[in-house]
Structure formats: structure tokens, C-alpha cells
Motif scaffolding. Structure first.
Motif, PDB file in Angstrom:
ATOM      1  N   UNK A  33       0.858  -1.187   0.000  1.00 22.91           N
ATOM      2  CA  UNK A  33       0.000   0.000   0.000  1.00 22.91           C
ATOM      3  C   UNK A  33       0.892   1.235   0.000  1.00 22.91           C
ATOM      4  N   UNK A  34       0.715   2.085  -1.012  1.00 24.35           N
ATOM      5  CA  UNK A  34       1.444   3.351  -1.109  1.00 24.35           C
ATOM      6  C   UNK A  34       0.436   4.468  -0.858  1.00 24.35           C
ATOM      7  N   UNK A  35       0.364   5.018   0.347  1.00 26.33           N
ATOM      8  CA  UNK A  35      -0.666   6.031   0.631  1.00 26.33           C
ATOM      9  C   UNK A  35      -0.260   7.425   0.149  1.00 26.33           C
ATOM     10  N   UNK A  36      -1.287   8.277   0.005  1.00 27.94           N
ATOM     11  CA  UNK A  36      -1.106   9.715  -0.253  1.00 27.94           C
ATOM     12  C   UNK A  36      -0.307   9.996  -1.519  1.00 27.94           C
ATOM     13  N   UNK A  37      -0.596   9.252  -2.579  1.00 22.97           N
ATOM     14  CA  UNK A  37       0.053   9.503  -3.862  1.00 22.97           C
ATOM     15  C   UNK A  37      -0.812  10.436  -4.713  1.00 22.97           C
ATOM     16  N   UNK A  38      -0.169  11.168  -5.604  1.00 20.43           N
ATOM     17  CA  UNK A  38      -0.875  12.025  -6.557  1.00 20.43           C
ATOM     18  C   UNK A  38      -0.457  11.598  -7.956  1.00 20.43           C
ATOM     19  N   UNK A  39      -1.288  10.757  -8.571  1.00 17.23           N
ATOM     20  CA  UNK A  39      -0.947  10.146  -9.844  1.00 17.23           C
ATOM     21  C   UNK A  39      -1.997  10.460 -10.903  1.00 17.23           C
ATOM     22  N   UNK A  40      -1.528  10.726 -12.088  1.00 24.68           N
ATOM     23  CA  UNK A  40      -2.399  10.775 -13.256  1.00 24.68           C
ATOM     24  C   UNK A  40      -2.195   9.517 -14.073  1.00 24.68           C
ATOM     25  N   UNK A  41      -2.947   9.352 -15.158  1.00 22.05           N
ATOM     26  CA  UNK A  41      -2.781   8.146 -15.973  1.00 22.05           C
ATOM     27  C   UNK A  41      -1.348   7.918 -16.426  1.00 22.05           C
ATOM     28  N   UNK A  42      -0.649   8.962 -16.852  1.00 19.30           N
ATOM     29  CA  UNK A  42       0.715   8.796 -17.366  1.00 19.30           C
ATOM     30  C   UNK A  42       1.680   8.340 -16.270  1.00 19.30           C
ATOM     31  N   UNK A  43       1.597   8.958 -15.103  1.00 18.27           N
ATOM     32  CA  UNK A  43       2.526   8.573 -14.033  1.00 18.27           C
ATOM     33  C   UNK A  43       2.183   7.198 -13.473  1.00 18.27           C
ATOM     34  N   UNK A  44       0.897   6.836 -13.464  1.00 18.95           N
ATOM     35  CA  UNK A  44       0.522   5.485 -13.058  1.00 18.95           C
ATOM     36  C   UNK A  44       1.121   4.466 -14.020  1.00 18.95           C
ATOM     37  N   UNK A  45       1.037   4.723 -15.315  1.00 23.51           N
ATOM     38  CA  UNK A  45       1.600   3.807 -16.301  1.00 23.51           C
ATOM     39  C   UNK A  45       3.119   3.721 -16.173  1.00 23.51           C
ATOM     40  N   UNK A  46       3.775   4.848 -15.963  1.00 25.89           N
ATOM     41  CA  UNK A  46       5.237   4.851 -15.830  1.00 25.89           C
ATOM     42  C   UNK A  46       5.684   4.006 -14.651  1.00 25.89           C
ATOM     43  N   UNK A  47       5.030   4.163 -13.505  1.00 21.34           N
ATOM     44  CA  UNK A  47       5.402   3.353 -12.335  1.00 21.34           C
ATOM     45  C   UNK A  47       5.101   1.878 -12.583  1.00 21.34           C
ATOM     46  N   UNK A  48       3.953   1.587 -13.174  1.00 26.94           N
ATOM     47  CA  UNK A  48       3.547   0.199 -13.385  1.00 26.94           C
ATOM     48  C   UNK A  48       4.529  -0.549 -14.284  1.00 26.94           C
ATOM     49  N   UNK A  49       5.093   0.147 -15.258  1.00 30.91           N
ATOM     50  CA  UNK A  49       6.006  -0.517 -16.206  1.00 30.91           C
ATOM     51  C   UNK A  49       7.287  -1.026 -15.537  1.00 30.91           C
ATOM     52  N   UNK A  50       7.580  -0.577 -14.324  1.00 28.40           N
ATOM     53  CA  UNK A  50       8.742  -1.086 -13.606  1.00 28.40           C
ATOM     54  C   UNK A  50       8.599  -2.556 -13.227  1.00 28.40           C
ATOM     55  N   UNK A  51       7.384  -3.102 -13.366  1.00 26.66           N
ATOM     56  CA  UNK A  51       7.130  -4.464 -12.888  1.00 26.66           C
ATOM     57  C   UNK A  51       6.752  -5.428 -14.014  1.00 26.66           C
ATOM     58  N   UNK A  52       6.975  -4.979 -15.264  1.00 29.00           N
ATOM     59  CA  UNK A  52       6.761  -5.884 -16.378  1.00 29.00           C
ATOM     60  C   UNK A  52       5.961  -5.265 -17.504  1.00 29.00           C
ATOM     61  N   UNK A  53       5.759  -6.067 -18.535  1.00 31.05           N
ATOM     62  CA  UNK A  53       4.974  -5.661 -19.697  1.00 31.05           C
ATOM     63  C   UNK A  53       3.518  -5.465 -19.304  1.00 31.05           C
ATOM     64  N   UNK A  54       2.938  -4.348 -19.699  1.00 33.17           N
ATOM     65  CA  UNK A  54       1.569  -4.042 -19.296  1.00 33.17           C
ATOM     66  C   UNK A  54       0.550  -4.717 -20.217  1.00 33.17           C
ATOM     67  N   UNK A  55      -0.519  -5.178 -19.604  1.00 36.79           N
ATOM     68  CA  UNK A  55      -1.651  -5.740 -20.336  1.00 36.79           C
ATOM     69  C   UNK A  55      -2.416  -4.592 -21.000  1.00 36.79           C
ATOM     70  N   UNK A  56      -2.854  -4.810 -22.239  1.00 35.92           N
ATOM     71  CA  UNK A  56      -3.700  -3.803 -22.887  1.00 35.92           C
ATOM     72  C   UNK A  56      -5.189  -4.154 -22.773  1.00 35.92           C
ATOM     73  N   UNK A  57      -5.489  -5.180 -21.966  1.00 35.87           N
ATOM     74  CA  UNK A  57      -6.858  -5.591 -21.651  1.00 35.87           C
ATOM     75  C   UNK A  57      -7.669  -5.953 -22.893  1.00 35.87           C
ATOM     76  N   UNK A  58      -6.995  -6.583 -23.858  1.00 33.55           N
ATOM     77  CA  UNK A  58      -7.706  -7.037 -25.049  1.00 33.55           C
ATOM     78  C   UNK A  58      -8.693  -8.155 -24.730  1.00 33.55           C
ATOM     79  N   UNK A  59      -8.477  -8.840 -23.594  1.00 34.36           N
ATOM     80  CA  UNK A  59      -9.400  -9.909 -23.204  1.00 34.36           C
ATOM     81  C   UNK A  59     -10.670  -9.361 -22.558  1.00 34.36           C
ATOM     82  N   UNK A  60     -10.671  -8.094 -22.194  1.00 28.87           N
ATOM     83  CA  UNK A  60     -11.844  -7.459 -21.579  1.00 28.87           C
ATOM     84  C   UNK A  60     -11.836  -5.967 -21.937  1.00 28.87           C
ATOM     85  N   UNK A  61     -12.054  -5.654 -23.218  1.00 29.82           N
ATOM     86  CA  UNK A  61     -11.882  -4.279 -23.690  1.00 29.82           C
ATOM     87  C   UNK A  61     -13.009  -3.326 -23.312  1.00 29.82           C
TER      88      UNK A  61
END
Length: 296
Positions: A33-61
Motif C-alpha cells: 500500500x502506497x498512501x497519499x500519492x498524486x498520480x495521473x494516468x501517465x505517471x501510473x503507467x510509468x510506475x507500473x512498467x517497472x514491474x513488467x509488460x503491461x496488459x492492454x486488456x484485449x481480453x476485456x476491452x
């Protein structure tokens, strides 16, 4: 299970030392749990990419962010006057994308808006669920596979979306017990979206699936997260199940942004021949349309 991470701003680039600490803590605690963060879509994606290839949710678009395919909307906030189809998703115990051949590794959810009361998320430790089974049952489960079926999702969606969801996601086979690649621990990989065990009938499988599903959510195995706006919660789908608690006033907004990393393990389709035929038929239809367009 579960740890809070403080002293880090996820909207800023992180050093390799910071990422190593986070990865090690994630392996140890399964839920961060990372509390008190201020993230937009771009910064959320940037942080998430540190943990692997991101799903584009083609299985549930059906619930993708209108501008970012790699962000999934967990929201009852209307878009163009309509509530997104996934507003009631995740309300039975599950592991993200276990109904696909490449289930999710990390899931990250950022809280933008929340109801005044309720809307928690609960996590169950599948290491402990496995470890507390009898040695005889452990040995049995170590050597069998289970069928995961998207049709067992209980979320209320329009019939046309349910049908398309099933078409995109034929039933898949995974081991009943998975070995975590980092911790090397065994985790139970059975939940209410499991239809049967390979080589057993559904009637034979049902009592054991129910027992294992009930056993895995014993209170002693559970962490319940009460959201605050600005929380980013990151969890490991390889060793836990989770549940979105639907106990909040639906006139209030629960708006979350989710990303998922692609798993490091591949399952297989229950009926490989049927899937191959479906893909061939879809390819023929696409080719026919293209030829027709060229002819016109």
C-alpha cells in the motif's frame, strides 16, 4: 501479508535501489500500500512498467480508459451518461485474468474517488491456504490441473458483453498449485472461477472446489484494505485471491484506475482444437471482408 510503503513519491522517477526495495517487499508481503500519492494516468503507467509488460486488456476491452488501453476502469462514474460495464466487477473471489492463458502478475489500483462508507478490497493469502492443507491433499493437488472459466464471473453486465467476453476467453487450464518464481513457495491456484479439475467430472470436482475456495478465505488468511483517496495498492496475483466488496451506496462514486502486468507463466486452452477453428473462422471472415472491400 500486506505492508505500507512510505517515504516515496511515485509520480517521480525511482532509483534502482528504491525499485529493488519495493520488489523485495512485494515478494515478501504480497500486497503493498502506497498512501497519499498524486498520480495521473501517465505517471501510473510509468510506475507500473517497472514491474513488467503491461496488459492492454484485449481480453476485456469493455472497461478500458477512453485514452489509454493499458488502464482499466474500476468505476461507477458515468462516461457520456452511461455507467461503465465493469462497475460491479470483481465481487467474487478471484485471481486476475486466471481465465486467460497468461494470467496477470502484478495488479496496481489507484483510488481517485471513493464512497463515504464501504467499497473495500479483501485479499486472501494462497500460500497459507496451501500450507494448512493436509499433506495427502497437498500431494493430490500438486499433480492435477484445473479449468478456469470466464462464465463463472458473477458481475452483472449486458448480455451482449457477456457473450463477447466468453467468445474472447475460452476456458483455460492451469495447475491447481503454482510455485512462485521468486519466493519458490507453493500457492493454491483454485477459486470460485474454477469449473472442474482435468480428468474429473464437474460433479466430482464441485465439492472439492467449494471446500478449497471456502478454506482459502478463512479470516486468518485475509487482509482487508479500507481505501483512502490517493492510495495505490499493488498485489501479486500468483499467490493470492481478492474480492471487491460491493457494500457501498451506488449513488456514491467509487472510481479506481487499474493496471496489470503480463504474467510470467502460460497456461493452455481446454479445447485447443475448438480455439484453433474459431481463430481460423475469424481469419476467414476478416479475409472475406478485406477481399470484398478490394472488389468494391
Amino acid at each position: 501479508m500486506g505492508a505500507e510503503v512510505s517515504g516515496v513519491d511515485l509520480s517521480e522517477p525511482l532509483s534502482e535501489d528504491q525499485l529493488r526495495i519495493i520488489r523485495d517487499a512485494w515478494t515478501e508481503h504480497q500486497v503493498l500500500v502506497f498512501p497519499k500519492q498524486e498520480l495521473g494516468p501517465e505517471t501510473l503507467l510509468t510506475f507500473s512498467r517497472n514491474f513488467g509488460e503491461l496488459d492492454n486488456f484485449s481480453s476485456q476491452p469493455f472497461n478500458r480508459h477512453p485514452e489509454y488501453d493499458e488502464i482499466f476502469m474500476l468505476s461507477n462514474k458515468p462516461i457520456d451518461g452511461k455507467i461503465p460495464p465493469g462497475s460491479t466487477g470483481g465481487q467474487n473471489w478471484h485471481t486476475d485474468l486466471s481465465y486467460t492463458t497468461r494470467p496477470a502478475k502484478a495488479t496496481l489500483v489507484y483510488c481517485v474517488e471513493k464512497p463515504l462508507v464501504g467499497g473495500d478490497t479483501m485479499f486472501a493469502n494462497m500460500y497459507d491456504a496451501y500450507d494448512t492443507l493436509s499433506p495427502v491433499l497437498q500431494q493430490f493437488l500438486d499433480n492435477i490441473e484445473a479449468v478456469h472459466d470466464v462464465n463463472l464471473i458473477t458481475a452483472k453486465r449486458p448480455p451482449e458483453i457477456v457473450a463477447e467476453f466468453a467468445r474472447l476467453n475460452p476456458p483455460v487450464v492451469h495447475p491447481a498449485v503454482r510455485v512462485h518464481p521468486e519466493s519458490k513457495r507453493k500457492a493454491l491456484y483454485v477459486n470460485p472461477r474454477t469449473r472442474c479439475f482435468v480428468g474429473m467430472t464437474e460433479a466430482e470436482s464441485a465439492p472439492l472446489i467449494k471446500y478449497l475456495s471456502d478454506h482459502s478465505i478463512s479470516p486468518k488468511f485475509i487482509y482487508r484494505h479500507r481505501w483512502s483517496v490517493g492510495d495505490l495498492v499493488m498485489w501479486d496475483n500468483r499467490c493470492l485471491t481478492h474480492l471487491a466488496v460491493g457494500d457501498f451506496d451506488r449513488s456514491e462514486i467509487r472510481h479506481m484506475l487499474r493496471t496489470s502486468t503480463m504474467g510470467d507463466y502460460f497456461g493452455r486452452y481446454e479445447d485447443e482444437n475448438a480455439v484453433a477453428e474459431q481463430k481460423r473462422t475469424a481469419g476467414d471472415k476478416k479475409l472475406a471482408v478485406e477481399l470484398s472491400t478490394l472488389h468494391d
